[in-house]
Scaffold this motif. Structure first.
Motif, PDB file in Angstrom:
ATOM      1  N   ILE A 278      -9.516  -1.692  -6.709  1.00 28.38           N
ATOM      2  CA  ILE A 278     -10.156  -1.594  -5.542  1.00 28.38           C
ATOM      3  C   ILE A 278     -11.499  -2.048  -5.625  1.00 28.38           C
ATOM      4  CG2 ILE A 278     -10.493  -0.045  -3.261  1.00 28.38           C
ATOM      5  CD1 ILE A 278      -7.639   1.214  -4.063  1.00 28.38           C
ATOM      6  N   ALA A 279     -12.630  -0.952  -6.276  1.00 32.84           N
ATOM      7  CA  ALA A 279     -13.927  -1.163  -6.049  1.00 32.84           C
ATOM      8  C   ALA A 279     -14.269  -3.088  -6.669  1.00 32.84           C
ATOM      9  CB  ALA A 279     -14.842  -0.640  -6.940  1.00 32.84           C
ATOM     10  N   ILE A 280     -13.708  -3.693  -7.601  1.00 32.32           N
ATOM     11  CA  ILE A 280     -14.305  -5.076  -8.099  1.00 32.32           C
ATOM     12  C   ILE A 280     -13.544  -6.005  -6.783  1.00 32.32           C
ATOM     13  CG2 ILE A 280     -13.597  -6.628 -10.048  1.00 32.32           C
ATOM     14  CD1 ILE A 280     -13.757  -4.429 -12.153  1.00 32.32           C
ATOM     15  N   GLY A 281     -12.934  -5.404  -6.391  1.00 30.03           N
ATOM     16  CA  GLY A 281     -11.381  -6.625  -5.055  1.00 30.03           C
ATOM     17  C   GLY A 281     -13.001  -6.683  -3.875  1.00 30.03           C
ATOM     18  N   TRP A 282     -13.537  -5.390  -3.458  1.00 32.68           N
ATOM     19  CA  TRP A 282     -14.310  -4.798  -2.653  1.00 32.68           C
ATOM     20  C   TRP A 282     -15.825  -5.701  -2.675  1.00 32.68           C
ATOM     21  CZ3 TRP A 282     -14.165  -3.311   2.801  1.00 32.68           C
ATOM     22  CH2 TRP A 282     -13.139  -2.932   3.191  1.00 32.68           C
ATOM     23  N   ALA A 283     -15.948  -5.456  -4.056  1.00 35.53           N
ATOM     24  CA  ALA A 283     -16.990  -6.733  -4.174  1.00 35.53           C
ATOM     25  C   ALA A 283     -16.696  -8.454  -4.247  1.00 35.53           C
ATOM     26  CB  ALA A 283     -17.415  -6.526  -5.537  1.00 35.53           C
ATOM     27  N   GLU A 284     -15.575  -8.724  -4.447  1.00 37.40           N
ATOM     28  CA  GLU A 284     -15.361 -10.544  -4.079  1.00 37.40           C
ATOM     29  C   GLU A 284     -15.495 -10.410  -2.906  1.00 37.40           C
ATOM     30  OE1 GLU A 284     -12.475 -10.838  -8.435  1.00 37.40           O
ATOM     31  OE2 GLU A 284     -11.309 -10.246  -6.805  1.00 37.40           O
ATOM     32  N   ARG A 285     -14.990  -9.623  -1.929  1.00 37.89           N
ATOM     33  CA  ARG A 285     -14.926 -10.567  -1.000  1.00 37.89           C
ATOM     34  C   ARG A 285     -15.884  -9.767   0.250  1.00 37.89           C
ATOM     35  NH1 ARG A 285      -9.814  -7.778  -1.678  1.00 37.89           N
ATOM     36  NH2 ARG A 285     -11.015  -5.179  -1.268  1.00 37.89           N
TER      37      ARG A 285
ATOM     38  N   PHE B 156      -4.453  -1.695 -10.477  1.00 39.04           N
ATOM     39  CA  PHE B 156      -5.651  -3.027 -10.800  1.00 39.04           C
ATOM     40  C   PHE B 156      -5.289  -3.959  -9.642  1.00 39.04           C
ATOM     41  CE2 PHE B 156      -7.770  -6.270 -12.591  1.00 39.04           C
ATOM     42  CZ  PHE B 156      -9.641  -5.575 -12.457  1.00 39.04           C
ATOM     43  N   LEU B 157      -4.202  -4.490 -10.700  1.00 41.64           N
ATOM     44  CA  LEU B 157      -4.415  -5.864  -9.914  1.00 41.64           C
ATOM     45  C   LEU B 157      -3.518  -5.905  -8.068  1.00 41.64           C
ATOM     46  CD1 LEU B 157      -2.107  -8.108 -12.095  1.00 41.64           C
ATOM     47  CD2 LEU B 157      -4.270  -8.695 -11.551  1.00 41.64           C
ATOM     48  N   VAL B 158      -2.623  -4.901  -7.833  1.00 37.05           N
ATOM     49  CA  VAL B 158      -2.620  -4.591  -6.963  1.00 37.05           C
ATOM     50  C   VAL B 158      -4.160  -3.698  -5.962  1.00 37.05           C
ATOM     51  CG1 VAL B 158      -1.287  -2.970  -5.207  1.00 37.05           C
ATOM     52  CG2 VAL B 158       0.168  -4.256  -6.949  1.00 37.05           C
TER      53      VAL B 158
ATOM     54  N   VAL C 124       1.171  -0.488  -0.143  1.00 36.45           N
ATOM     55  CA  VAL C 124       0.339  -0.391  -0.091  1.00 36.45           C
ATOM     56  C   VAL C 124       0.710   1.383  -0.148  1.00 36.45           C
ATOM     57  CG1 VAL C 124      -1.792   1.536   1.759  1.00 36.45           C
ATOM     58  CG2 VAL C 124      -1.887  -1.358   0.989  1.00 36.45           C
ATOM     59  N   VAL C 125       1.723   0.952   0.492  1.00 42.10           N
ATOM     60  CA  VAL C 125       3.007   2.741   1.277  1.00 42.10           C
ATOM     61  C   VAL C 125       3.449   2.367  -0.230  1.00 42.10           C
ATOM     62  CG1 VAL C 125       4.648   3.606   1.976  1.00 42.10           C
ATOM     63  CG2 VAL C 125       2.747   2.537   3.324  1.00 42.10           C
ATOM     64  N   ALA C 126       3.875   1.570  -1.285  1.00 45.87           N
ATOM     65  CA  ALA C 126       4.635   1.220  -2.480  1.00 45.87           C
ATOM     66  C   ALA C 126       3.625   1.921  -3.677  1.00 45.87           C
ATOM     67  CB  ALA C 126       5.323  -0.019  -2.835  1.00 45.87           C
ATOM     68  N   VAL C 127       2.170   1.380  -3.605  1.00 48.65           N
ATOM     69  CA  VAL C 127       1.174   2.184  -4.398  1.00 48.65           C
ATOM     70  C   VAL C 127       1.717   3.752  -4.086  1.00 48.65           C
ATOM     71  CG1 VAL C 127      -1.076   2.168  -4.752  1.00 48.65           C
ATOM     72  CG2 VAL C 127       0.686  -0.005  -4.891  1.00 48.65           C
ATOM     73  N   LEU C 128       1.296   3.761  -2.844  1.00 46.33           N
ATOM     74  CA  LEU C 128       0.847   5.721  -2.660  1.00 46.33           C
ATOM     75  C   LEU C 128       2.549   6.282  -2.975  1.00 46.33           C
ATOM     76  CD1 LEU C 128      -0.707   5.898   0.622  1.00 46.33           C
ATOM     77  CD2 LEU C 128      -1.319   5.675  -1.261  1.00 46.33           C
ATOM     78  N   LEU C 129       3.411   5.806  -2.651  1.00 46.79           N
ATOM     79  CA  LEU C 129       4.211   6.326  -3.444  1.00 46.79           C
ATOM     80  C   LEU C 129       4.692   6.482  -4.690  1.00 46.79           C
ATOM     81  CD1 LEU C 129       7.587   7.177  -3.299  1.00 46.79           C
ATOM     82  CD2 LEU C 129       8.448   4.976  -3.179  1.00 46.79           C
ATOM     83  N   LEU C 130       4.409   5.151  -5.565  1.00 45.96           N
ATOM     84  CA  LEU C 130       4.331   5.739  -6.911  1.00 45.96           C
ATOM     85  C   LEU C 130       3.672   6.452  -6.978  1.00 45.96           C
ATOM     86  CD1 LEU C 130       4.868   4.580  -9.726  1.00 45.96           C
ATOM     87  CD2 LEU C 130       2.965   2.276  -9.043  1.00 45.96           C
ATOM     88  N   LEU C 131       2.427   7.016  -6.657  1.00 44.22           N
ATOM     89  CA  LEU C 131       1.349   7.509  -7.443  1.00 44.22           C
ATOM     90  C   LEU C 131       1.806   9.349  -7.223  1.00 44.22           C
ATOM     91  CD1 LEU C 131      -1.959   6.965  -5.908  1.00 44.22           C
ATOM     92  CD2 LEU C 131      -1.662   6.857  -8.044  1.00 44.22           C
TER      93      LEU C 131
END
Length: 507
Positions: A476-483, A171-173, A69-76
């Protein structure tokens, strides 16, 4: 109303009792942004910039490898700053940040159980599309990946990375990793703060004081004079970011569990972002904004007030200044200027010719500009031939079809349709209440609509930051729907990821 019980989650990013890690990214990243901006703007020498960025980067890399999550924020953040940061490193910081995301995600998968992503239809379509891009990159083509008029060379590898690989990775992360309300909230506030900076620079560009504007090219040498270009030096990219900021701001401003001061701040950012959208003086941005406002006014249950008010104010403004709105004076808010339309008509005609000549595999990834120089076509006799000469595609899907052929276009459209289907499913199955319920799905849907509409007049593959943000939100939205459990009142501890769906706050 009963709330779904919150089980301990073996697949969660955050360890049990890891209170510190929940708030740490929200503190680290706004501070990191300010430090990087101050370094690039104030440190007098490249050595000083390199030293400071190296120190900050080392801390962030260590944090990023511990948590994707931190890595993604750093990328953004690094992608947001890509144009503004000085070129003092052998590779761009966002490339290093992307490698950090891949490494952090691999470590996260290896350290847990049942964390490996499962390939479905969406992932298969993405893999096929990326593979087709890479095959085109290594194939021989009639023209090189250059801009013949200026001699500037386009890095095809970078083009594929920013246009497809990074967004699909986001998308995957997002789908598998952002499984807690706290991480989603941190992401939304990161997007909002970056959007707030874009809004501030857009307003200062026109109303001053211009001494506060950074980077300086926004006011000293913008690529589009008279338009709010933002840190990206591009009004469409800036407009897309401002719209995303507006959507997220209205969501957070209407979230009951947000502190009062943060809701007021989010409301102020929403107002500034909406005005920044106007200052872009760009028709496709206005169109995307209008569609988002309409969708929000109709469907944003629990936070539609801001959309309704914005729509009313915008409609009143257009009605009062209708003659100005329909004029060709772009700086005054007119939409009647023919030049940009003629550019797009001629590039569309060129793309159609290119598809007819090479229908299956296309002219090669990154070759549209060269092809549009040596084979430029005229839409109609009343459209000047010179309009759109030697420029990149200004229609995303036509550009893809011209460069990658109909095979590439079909693969790309398959990705889009599958993502759209996943979003509609998420909107149906997620609970109506809570930050990560149906509201999150609607935010992702509106972001996706902004991306698609913007692609009607530009080649989206050049727009790294908005692509990454939109695909992340969709994942994120699709992942929450799956869970999400089939029945939130009847928990199934054996359902993968159910335990990572915390109880939703009431509205």
């Amino acid at each position: 109303m009963r709330l779904a019980p919150h089980f301990a989650d073996p697949t969660s990013v955050s360890p049990p009792g890891g209170v510190t890690r929940r708030w740490l990214p929200g503190v680290v990243f706004p501070v990191a942004v300010l430090i990087v901006l101050a370094a690039a703007a104030k440190v007098p020498t490249q050595f000083g910039v390199l030293l400071l960025l190296g120190a900050v980067g080392s801390v962030l890399v260590i944090s990023g490898l511990r948590d994707p999550v931190v890595a993604v924020l750093l990328l953004l953040v690094t992608t947001f700053l890509r144009v503004a940061l000085p070129s003092i490193l052998p590779v761009d910081p966002f490339v290093l940040a992307f490698l950090g995301v891949v490494g952090a995600w691999a470590i996260w998968i290896a350290r847990g159980t049942d964390r490996a992503p499962r390939l479905g239809a969406i992932e298969c379509a993405m893999v096929l599309y990326v593979t087709w891009n890479i095959m085109s990159m290594f194939s021989a083509h009639p023209y090189g990946s250059v801009v013949p008029v200026s001699g500037e060379e386009l890095s095809v590898a970078r083009f594929v990375l920013t246009g497809t690989i990074i967004p699909f990775t986001m998308f995957l992360v997002g789908r598998y990793t952002f499984d807690r309300v706290s991480t989603v909230r941190t992401l939304l506030w990161t997007i909002l703060l970056l959007g707030a900076y874009s809004a501030a620079m857009s307003i200062l560009q026109f109303h001053g004081p211009t001494a506060l504007v950074w980077p300086r090219y926004i006011v000293e040498s913008p690529s589009w004079v008279g338009r709010a270009v933002g840190i990206f030096d591009q009004p469409v990219v800036n407009g897309m970011v401002l719209i995303l900021s507006f959507i997220v701001a209205l969501l957070l401003a209407a979230t009951p569990r947000e502190p009062g001061w943060s809701r007021i701040l989010a409301t102020a950012i929403a107002v500034a972002s909406a005005y920044g959208v106007y200052l872009t003086h760009t028709r496709v941005v206005w169109l995307a904004f209008a569609v988002v406002v309409l969708i929000g006014a109709v469907s944003a249950k629990g936070f539609r007030t801001g959309f309704v008010v914005t729509g009313g104010v915008a409609a009143a403004g257009v009605a009062i200044k209708w003659s100005t709105f329909t004029s060709s004076d772009r700086s005054a808010g007119g939409v009647g200027s023919p030049d940009e339309l003629q550019d797009r008509l001629n590039t569309a005609k060129t793309a159609i010719w290119a598809i007819h000549e090479k229908p299956l595999a296309g002219w090669g990834i990154g070759r549209f500009t060269a092809m549009n120089t040596y084979n430029h076509k005229q839409w109609a006799p009343d459209v000047p031939w010179i309009r759109g000469f030697g420029i990149a595609s200004h229609f995303n899907e036509l550009g893809i079809a011209a460069e990658l052929g109909l095979i590439g276009l079909v693969l790309w459209l398959a990705v889009l349709f599958l993502l759209a289907g996943g979003l509609f499913h998420a909107f149906r199955v997620l609970p109506a209440d809570g930050l990560c319920g149906r509201r999150l799905a609607l935010v992702a849907m509106m972001a996706f609509v902004v991306l698609v509409i913007s692609g009607l007049t530009v080649d989206l593959r050049f727009f790294d930051f908005p692509n990454a943000v939109v695909m992340l939100l969709v994942g994120i939205a699709i992942g929450w729907a799956e869970r999400a459990p089939a029945d939130p009142l009847t928990p199934d501890p054996h359902r993968r990821g159910f335990a990572s769906v915390p109880a939703q706050e009431p509205t």
